[in-house]
Scaffold this motif. Structure first.
Motif, PDB file in Angstrom:
ATOM      1  N   GLY A 239       9.149  -7.017 -25.107  1.00  0.00           N
ATOM      2  CA  GLY A 239       8.919  -8.295 -24.456  1.00  0.00           C
ATOM      3  C   GLY A 239       7.526  -8.831 -24.694  1.00  0.00           C
ATOM      4  O   GLY A 239       6.797  -8.353 -25.582  1.00  0.00           O
ATOM      5  N   ARG A 240       7.156  -9.805 -23.887  1.00  0.00           N
ATOM      6  CA  ARG A 240       5.860 -10.471 -24.033  1.00  0.00           C
ATOM      7  C   ARG A 240       5.149 -10.530 -22.683  1.00  0.00           C
ATOM      8  O   ARG A 240       5.769 -10.385 -21.626  1.00  0.00           O
ATOM      9  N   TYR A 241       3.866 -10.789 -22.748  1.00  0.00           N
ATOM     10  CA  TYR A 241       3.046 -10.889 -21.541  1.00  0.00           C
ATOM     11  C   TYR A 241       3.461 -12.090 -20.706  1.00  0.00           C
ATOM     12  O   TYR A 241       3.786 -13.168 -21.230  1.00  0.00           O
ATOM     13  N   THR A 242       3.456 -11.905 -19.407  1.00  0.00           N
ATOM     14  CA  THR A 242       3.632 -12.996 -18.465  1.00  0.00           C
ATOM     15  C   THR A 242       2.579 -12.853 -17.375  1.00  0.00           C
ATOM     16  O   THR A 242       2.169 -11.731 -17.041  1.00  0.00           O
ATOM     17  N   ASP A 243       2.121 -13.979 -16.855  1.00  0.00           N
ATOM     18  CA  ASP A 243       1.066 -13.921 -15.833  1.00  0.00           C
ATOM     19  C   ASP A 243       1.624 -13.707 -14.429  1.00  0.00           C
ATOM     20  O   ASP A 243       0.882 -13.751 -13.446  1.00  0.00           O
ATOM     21  N   ARG A 244       2.890 -13.438 -14.325  1.00  0.00           N
ATOM     22  CA  ARG A 244       3.476 -13.173 -13.001  1.00  0.00           C
ATOM     23  C   ARG A 244       2.925 -11.865 -12.448  1.00  0.00           C
ATOM     24  O   ARG A 244       2.800 -10.861 -13.166  1.00  0.00           O
ATOM     25  N   ILE A 245       2.576 -11.868 -11.175  1.00  0.00           N
ATOM     26  CA  ILE A 245       2.014 -10.702 -10.501  1.00  0.00           C
ATOM     27  C   ILE A 245       2.796 -10.444  -9.216  1.00  0.00           C
ATOM     28  O   ILE A 245       3.105 -11.373  -8.469  1.00  0.00           O
ATOM     29  N   GLY A 246       3.124  -9.194  -8.971  1.00  0.00           N
ATOM     30  CA  GLY A 246       3.762  -8.808  -7.721  1.00  0.00           C
ATOM     31  C   GLY A 246       2.854  -7.898  -6.915  1.00  0.00           C
ATOM     32  O   GLY A 246       1.692  -7.677  -7.268  1.00  0.00           O
ATOM     33  N   ARG A 247       3.388  -7.363  -5.840  1.00  0.00           N
ATOM     34  CA  ARG A 247       2.644  -6.463  -4.958  1.00  0.00           C
ATOM     35  C   ARG A 247       3.426  -5.183  -4.745  1.00  0.00           C
ATOM     36  O   ARG A 247       4.636  -5.200  -4.535  1.00  0.00           O
ATOM     37  N   ASP A 248       2.695  -4.074  -4.807  1.00  0.00           N
ATOM     38  CA  ASP A 248       3.305  -2.785  -4.538  1.00  0.00           C
ATOM     39  C   ASP A 248       3.400  -2.601  -3.023  1.00  0.00           C
ATOM     40  O   ASP A 248       2.381  -2.650  -2.330  1.00  0.00           O
ATOM     41  N   PRO A 249       4.610  -2.401  -2.467  1.00  0.00           N
ATOM     42  CA  PRO A 249       4.724  -2.261  -1.010  1.00  0.00           C
ATOM     43  C   PRO A 249       4.078  -0.995  -0.466  1.00  0.00           C
ATOM     44  O   PRO A 249       3.817  -0.906   0.730  1.00  0.00           O
ATOM     45  N   VAL A 250       3.794  -0.025  -1.329  1.00  0.00           N
ATOM     46  CA  VAL A 250       3.210   1.226  -0.847  1.00  0.00           C
ATOM     47  C   VAL A 250       1.734   1.059  -0.545  1.00  0.00           C
ATOM     48  O   VAL A 250       1.253   1.466   0.520  1.00  0.00           O
TER      49      VAL A 250
ATOM     50  N   ILE B 271       1.181   9.069 -14.429  1.00  0.00           N
ATOM     51  CA  ILE B 271      -0.114   9.344 -15.050  1.00  0.00           C
ATOM     52  C   ILE B 271      -0.695  10.603 -14.417  1.00  0.00           C
ATOM     53  O   ILE B 271      -0.736  10.729 -13.192  1.00  0.00           O
ATOM     54  N   LEU B 272      -1.146  11.532 -15.255  1.00  0.00           N
ATOM     55  CA  LEU B 272      -1.772  12.753 -14.756  1.00  0.00           C
ATOM     56  C   LEU B 272      -3.250  12.762 -15.095  1.00  0.00           C
ATOM     57  O   LEU B 272      -3.636  12.432 -16.216  1.00  0.00           O
ATOM     58  N   SER B 273      -4.072  13.159 -14.116  1.00  0.00           N
ATOM     59  CA  SER B 273      -5.470  13.452 -14.409  1.00  0.00           C
ATOM     60  C   SER B 273      -5.613  14.879 -14.904  1.00  0.00           C
ATOM     61  O   SER B 273      -6.389  15.171 -15.807  1.00  0.00           O
ATOM     62  N   CYS B 274      -4.842  15.780 -14.285  1.00  0.00           N
ATOM     63  CA  CYS B 274      -4.887  17.194 -14.660  1.00  0.00           C
ATOM     64  C   CYS B 274      -3.489  17.784 -14.663  1.00  0.00           C
ATOM     65  O   CYS B 274      -3.003  18.258 -15.677  1.00  0.00           O
ATOM     66  N   CYS B 275      -2.843  17.754 -13.490  1.00  0.00           N
ATOM     67  CA  CYS B 275      -1.538  18.388 -13.354  1.00  0.00           C
ATOM     68  C   CYS B 275      -0.626  17.528 -12.496  1.00  0.00           C
ATOM     69  O   CYS B 275      -1.019  16.475 -11.997  1.00  0.00           O
ATOM     70  N   ALA B 276       0.605  17.995 -12.299  1.00  0.00           N
ATOM     71  CA  ALA B 276       1.588  17.214 -11.558  1.00  0.00           C
ATOM     72  C   ALA B 276       1.164  16.960 -10.115  1.00  0.00           C
ATOM     73  O   ALA B 276       1.616  15.988  -9.493  1.00  0.00           O
ATOM     74  N   ALA B 277       0.294  17.806  -9.579  1.00  0.00           N
ATOM     75  CA  ALA B 277      -0.138  17.620  -8.185  1.00  0.00           C
ATOM     76  C   ALA B 277      -0.911  16.322  -7.988  1.00  0.00           C
ATOM     77  O   ALA B 277      -0.938  15.777  -6.884  1.00  0.00           O
ATOM     78  N   ASP B 278      -1.573  15.803  -9.042  1.00  0.00           N
ATOM     79  CA  ASP B 278      -2.321  14.551  -8.897  1.00  0.00           C
ATOM     80  C   ASP B 278      -1.625  13.388  -9.612  1.00  0.00           C
ATOM     81  O   ASP B 278      -2.240  12.377  -9.914  1.00  0.00           O
ATOM     82  N   GLY B 279      -0.334  13.540  -9.906  1.00  0.00           N
ATOM     83  CA  GLY B 279       0.398  12.489 -10.606  1.00  0.00           C
ATOM     84  C   GLY B 279       0.485  11.199  -9.798  1.00  0.00           C
ATOM     85  O   GLY B 279       0.743  11.225  -8.591  1.00  0.00           O
ATOM     86  N   ARG B 280       0.226  10.080 -10.451  1.00  0.00           N
ATOM     87  CA  ARG B 280       0.338   8.762  -9.837  1.00  0.00           C
ATOM     88  C   ARG B 280       1.112   7.848 -10.773  1.00  0.00           C
ATOM     89  O   ARG B 280       1.014   7.971 -12.000  1.00  0.00           O
ATOM     90  N   PRO B 281       1.888   6.905 -10.229  1.00  0.00           N
ATOM     91  CA  PRO B 281       2.678   6.037 -11.098  1.00  0.00           C
ATOM     92  C   PRO B 281       1.928   4.784 -11.526  1.00  0.00           C
ATOM     93  O   PRO B 281       1.048   4.290 -10.834  1.00  0.00           O
ATOM     94  N   VAL B 282       2.275   4.296 -12.704  1.00  0.00           N
ATOM     95  CA  VAL B 282       1.929   2.945 -13.136  1.00  0.00           C
ATOM     96  C   VAL B 282       3.232   2.167 -13.141  1.00  0.00           C
ATOM     97  O   VAL B 282       4.216   2.602 -13.754  1.00  0.00           O
ATOM     98  N   LYS B 283       3.252   1.031 -12.460  1.00  0.00           N
ATOM     99  CA  LYS B 283       4.488   0.282 -12.288  1.00  0.00           C
ATOM    100  C   LYS B 283       4.389  -1.098 -12.937  1.00  0.00           C
ATOM    101  O   LYS B 283       3.341  -1.738 -12.887  1.00  0.00           O
ATOM    102  N   LEU B 284       5.513  -1.517 -13.516  1.00  0.00           N
ATOM    103  CA  LEU B 284       5.615  -2.854 -14.101  1.00  0.00           C
ATOM    104  C   LEU B 284       6.846  -3.547 -13.545  1.00  0.00           C
ATOM    105  O   LEU B 284       7.946  -2.986 -13.575  1.00  0.00           O
TER     106      LEU B 284
END
Length: 244
Positions: free
Chosen positions: A209-220, A176-189
């Motif tokens: 696929g379909r929605y599932t209520d399973r939730i994980g944690r990003d180690p970062v 995901i970019l707000s402006c340019c690649a310097a501020d790029g951040r990921p969205v993870k599934l």
């Protein structure tokens, strides 16, 4: 560096910016909506370079014997400045000769998922269609912030690239970019069900696929990562617009 050399460097820089902005290359650096501004900037650089060259090469140049272009002082700072000026050609060569890839799995693995703050929001109903095509960001937002109420039992179709998670299982991501690649951040599934297997990082896939209520944690950054129950998937070519 005299003014003629400065004008040539400026011309090369403007040409490189125009080349990137008039092709898909600029999509690796900035959001698509910034293309008109890049074109305008490139044209201004080329115009400035052309005017400088015209002024320097015109026949009625100043006959003043003092060399204004090679200004220096007793300590030689002018010569150092002239040499440093040639470093400006490095980004030009980078744009003209090197085509770095868009941000991918490495950048996603080094940064935490962008949806790190829980919020409540009302989302509109999904569009018609089965499956309905939505972005990775849209699915992740609906899954986290309203527990998938607006998704319900609908089938969704997402496109993203594969990132190997810390447990060795594939993750679907999109930058995901707000402006340019310097501020790029990921969205993870996270993925469960018919998970894409045997694919290298940065491989682009389309998952259904379909929605599932399973939730994980990003180690970062320890942010919550929603999951998708995958029913089917297929490998797809890298899209022209790789950022959301």
């Amino acid at each position: 560096m005299n003014r003629q050399a400065q004008a040539v460097v400026l011309l090369l820089l403007g040409g490189a910016v125009l080349r990137a902005s008039l092709t898909d290359l600029h999509l690796r650096y900035v959001k698509a909506g910034l293309q008109p501004f890049l074109v305008a900037a490139g044209l201004l650089l080329v115009a400035a370079a052309a005017m400088t060259l015209w002024y320097e090469l015109r026949p009625d140049v100043d006959d003043d014997p003092v060399d204004h272009d090679e200004g220096h002082d007793d300590h030689g700072h002018g010569h150092h400045g002239a040499r440093v000026g040639w470093l400006l050609i490095l980004p030009v060569l980078g744009l003209l000769l090197v085509a770095p890839p868009a941000l991918g799995s490495y950048a996603a693995g080094q940064a935490g998922t962008v949806l790190s703050d829980r919020a409540t929001s009302d989302y509109p109903p999904l569009p018609e269609g089965d499956p309905v095509r939505i972005t990775v960001l849209d699915y992740a937002s609906r899954a986290l912030f309203e527990q998938g109420r607006s998704i319900g039992d609908r089938r969704v179709q997402l496109t993203g690239f594969v990132v190997t998670g810390p447990d060795g299982q594939p993750i679907l991501a999109r930058m995901i970019l707000s402006c340019c690649a310097a501020d790029g951040r990921p969205v993870k599934l996270g993925l469960t069900g018919d998970v894409p297997a045997g694919l290298a990082d940065d491989t682009w896939v389309e998952v259904t696929g379909r929605y599932t209520d399973r939730i994980g944690r990003d180690p970062v950054n320890d942010a919550e990562v929603p999951y998708l129950e995958v029913e089917s998937w297929r490998q797809v070519p890298t899209p022209k617009q790789q950022y959301e």
